[in-house]
Write a protein that holds these residues in place. Structure first.
Motif, short mmCIF file in Angstrom:
data_model
loop_
_atom_site.label_atom_id
_atom_site.label_comp_id
_atom_site.label_asym_id
_atom_site.label_seq_id
_atom_site.Cartn_x
_atom_site.Cartn_y
_atom_site.Cartn_z
N ALA A 84 0.83 -1.20 0.00
CA ALA A 84 0.00 0.00 0.00
C ALA A 84 0.87 1.25 0.00
O ALA A 84 1.74 1.42 0.87
N ALA A 85 0.66 2.12 -0.97
CA ALA A 85 1.45 3.35 -1.08
C ALA A 85 1.09 4.32 0.04
O ALA A 85 -0.08 4.48 0.39
N GLY A 86 2.11 4.94 0.62
CA GLY A 86 1.88 5.97 1.62
C GLY A 86 1.62 5.48 3.02
O GLY A 86 1.48 6.29 3.94
N MET A 87 1.58 4.15 3.23
CA MET A 87 1.31 3.62 4.56
C MET A 87 2.62 3.27 5.26
O MET A 87 3.59 2.86 4.63
N VAL A 88 2.65 3.42 6.56
CA VAL A 88 3.87 3.14 7.32
C VAL A 88 4.22 1.66 7.25
O VAL A 88 5.37 1.30 7.00
N LEU A 89 3.25 0.80 7.46
CA LEU A 89 3.48 -0.65 7.42
C LEU A 89 3.04 -1.20 6.07
O LEU A 89 2.00 -0.79 5.54
N PRO A 90 3.77 -2.13 5.50
CA PRO A 90 3.44 -2.62 4.17
C PRO A 90 2.34 -3.67 4.16
O PRO A 90 1.82 -4.00 3.11
N PHE A 91 1.99 -4.21 5.33
CA PHE A 91 0.92 -5.22 5.38
C PHE A 91 -0.33 -4.59 5.96
O PHE A 91 -0.27 -3.60 6.69
N ARG A 92 -1.49 -5.19 5.68
CA ARG A 92 -2.76 -4.54 6.00
C ARG A 92 -3.63 -5.34 6.96
O ARG A 92 -4.75 -4.95 7.24
N THR A 93 -3.17 -6.49 7.44
CA THR A 93 -4.03 -7.33 8.27
C THR A 93 -3.40 -7.63 9.62
O THR A 93 -2.17 -7.64 9.78
N ARG A 94 -4.25 -7.94 10.60
CA ARG A 94 -3.78 -8.34 11.92
C ARG A 94 -3.04 -9.66 11.85
O ARG A 94 -2.09 -9.88 12.59
N ALA A 95 -3.51 -10.53 10.96
CA ALA A 95 -2.86 -11.84 10.83
C ALA A 95 -1.40 -11.67 10.41
O ALA A 95 -0.51 -12.36 10.91
N ALA A 96 -1.14 -10.74 9.50
CA ALA A 96 0.23 -10.50 9.05
C ALA A 96 1.09 -9.94 10.18
O ALA A 96 2.25 -10.33 10.34
N ALA A 97 0.51 -9.05 10.99
CA ALA A 97 1.24 -8.50 12.13
C ALA A 97 1.56 -9.60 13.14
O ALA A 97 2.67 -9.65 13.69
N THR A 98 0.60 -10.48 13.37
CA THR A 98 0.82 -11.58 14.31
C THR A 98 1.90 -12.53 13.82
O THR A 98 2.75 -12.98 14.58
N ARG A 99 1.88 -12.84 12.51
CA ARG A 99 2.91 -13.72 11.95
C ARG A 99 4.30 -13.13 12.12
O ARG A 99 5.28 -13.86 12.31
N LEU A 100 4.40 -11.82 12.06
CA LEU A 100 5.68 -11.15 12.20
C LEU A 100 6.18 -11.17 13.64
O LEU A 100 7.36 -11.41 13.90
N LEU A 101 5.27 -10.93 14.59
CA LEU A 101 5.68 -10.73 15.98
C LEU A 101 5.68 -11.99 16.83
O LEU A 101 6.55 -12.16 17.70
N ARG A 102 4.71 -12.86 16.62
CA ARG A 102 4.53 -13.98 17.56
C ARG A 102 5.79 -14.83 17.75
O ARG A 102 6.13 -15.17 18.90
N PRO A 103 6.52 -15.21 16.69
CA PRO A 103 7.71 -16.06 16.91
C PRO A 103 8.76 -15.40 17.80
O PRO A 103 9.55 -16.11 18.44
N LEU A 104 8.77 -14.07 17.88
CA LEU A 104 9.76 -13.37 18.68
C LEU A 104 9.55 -13.58 20.17
O LEU A 104 10.46 -13.35 20.97
N PHE A 105 8.35 -14.02 20.55
CA PHE A 105 8.00 -14.16 21.96
C PHE A 105 8.21 -15.58 22.48
O PHE A 105 7.93 -15.85 23.65
N ASP A 106 8.67 -16.48 21.62
CA ASP A 106 8.99 -17.83 22.09
C ASP A 106 10.15 -17.78 23.06
O ASP A 106 11.14 -17.06 22.84
N ARG A 107 10.07 -18.54 24.13
CA ARG A 107 11.15 -18.58 25.11
C ARG A 107 12.24 -19.52 24.62
O ARG A 107 11.97 -20.69 24.34
N PRO A 108 13.46 -19.04 24.51
CA PRO A 108 14.54 -19.87 23.96
C PRO A 108 14.75 -21.16 24.76
O PRO A 108 14.90 -21.13 25.99
N GLY A 109 14.70 -22.29 24.05
CA GLY A 109 15.00 -23.57 24.67
C GLY A 109 13.91 -24.15 25.55
O GLY A 109 14.12 -25.20 26.18
N GLU A 110 12.73 -23.52 25.61
CA GLU A 110 11.64 -24.03 26.46
C GLU A 110 10.52 -24.58 25.58
O GLU A 110 10.06 -23.91 24.64
N PHE A 111 10.08 -25.81 25.89
CA PHE A 111 9.03 -26.47 25.12
C PHE A 111 8.02 -27.09 26.07
O PHE A 111 8.36 -27.51 27.18
N ASP A 112 6.75 -27.15 25.60
CA ASP A 112 5.71 -27.77 26.43
C ASP A 112 5.69 -29.28 26.21
O ASP A 112 6.54 -29.84 25.51
#
Length: 345
Positions: free
Chosen positions: A254-282
């Motif tokens: 999208a021209a003129g927009m700060v973020l290039p993606f337009r959906t919450r799902a895209a934002a979640t895909r970008l951020l969620r993996p960053l919150f995984d705790r290193p080396g910890e599994f259920d």
């Protein structure tokens, strides 16, 4: 641009229903009820929301998405239970609430499903298909759990860990991976340093970002309830936004927009993996995560602001709350402050 096109399409679909002769509108609505056609039932509901909803065509995409899902799920419930949609009773509607609760749905979720089904019946009455008002008077139990217990804010420690992980990876990253990490850093800072709703962040245009002023700020023009507000920017966020402005973009962005993606799902895909705790599994081998969704950033911002200012009105102004009582549900402070005093007794 994308949002404007979406609203234009919605306006066109609304006009299609509005242009029908009342008899034809009623016929289509009755037929959709007879066969439980979720697509047509949603189309009718969407048109009515566009015409007569509180925000009309300016309602957020998230609102329309939630209502669309709610109408589809209610149609599936009606099909599974052989309900006559045109003659639905209040008992039938109350039984739907009980069925949702029996499935383990949260009270807030059930309220949303009831709101969608109620919107459907307002649309059906508008189309002349029925006079039924089955959801008027339906009771949904009160939710006695505090909002901060159900969905607490991110702690400063968690955000420091996540941001530190991003900065560490940036030292070695190159090419597309580096662009992705820089973009993730921008979104993390945008949400945690301003308290923007995720939809407000997705709708943010460069024209509304003022980086070169003495007091850098951004203007939220499409806030909830269509309220506009100014939000000041931290030095770290200003630096990240300047970097973001120089990142490569595809033609489809999208021209003129700060973020290039337009959906919450895209934002979640970008951020969620960053919150995984290193080396910890259920127990199922899945990473243990501190991810709580995008709304927890707003609660983090609200909590930090109140800790610094002690002023609910100031926090409400930054977060864009019309009612200061809403702000109280965003601030996890009282218990901790009281605990410090009580330990000294």
């Amino acid at each position: 641009m994308t949002l404007d096109v979406s609203r234009s399409d919605l306006g066109g679909r609304t006009r299609e229903w509005l242009a029908l002769h009342p008899d034809e509108r009623r016929r289509r609505a009755v037929q959709a009820c007879a066969v439980k056609d979720a697509g047509v039932l949603w189309s009718l509901t969407e048109a009515h929301l566009g015409l007569y909803g509180a925000s009309g065509l300016l309602a957020s995409p998230h609102t329309f998405s939630a209502y669309r899902t709610g109408v589809r799920q209610f149609a599936e419930h009606a099909e599974a239970n052989a309900l006559n949609l045109l003659r639905l009773s209040q008992d039938d509607a109350q039984a739907y609430v009980l069925a949702l609760l029996a499935q383990g749905r949260k009270v807030a979720t059930v309220r949303g499903k009831v709101a969608a089904a109620s919107a459907l019946y307002r649309a059906l009455r508008w189309a002349g298909a029925t006079e039924a008002q089955p959801f008027v008077g339906v009771r949904v139990p009160k939710d006695h759990e505090h909002p901060l217990t159900k969905n607490p804010p991110y702690s400063a420690a968690v955000l420091r860990r996540v941001m530190g992980g991003v900065e560490e990876r940036l030292l070695a990253a190159r090419g597309p991976e580096r662009v992705t990490l820089l973009r993730a850093r921008t979104l993390l800072l945008l949400l945690s340093h301003t308290g923007l709703r995720i939809q407000e962040a997705l709708d943010l245009a460069w024209d509304d970002v003022h980086l070169d002023e003495d007091d850098p700020s951004l203007t939220v023009r499409r806030g909830k309830g269509r309220r506009s507000r100014e939000v000041m920017l931290s030095d770290r966020l200003v630096s990240a936004l300047r970097t973001e402005r120089g990142l490569p973009r595809r033609r489809s962005h999208a021209a003129g927009m700060v973020l290039p993606f337009r959906t919450r799902a895209a934002a979640t895909r970008l951020l969620r993996p960053l919150f995984d705790r290193p080396g910890e599994f259920d127990g199922r081998g899945q990473p243990v995560t501190d991810w709580r969704g995008c709304h927890a950033f707003r609660k983090h911002t609200g909590t930090r602001l109140y800790e610094a200012l002690g002023d609910f009105a100031a926090v409400a102004e930054v977060l864009g709350h019309a009612d200061i009582n809403t702000t109280r549900a965003y601030v996890r402070v009282a218990g901790g402050r009281a605990g410090k005093v009580m330990r000294d007794w």
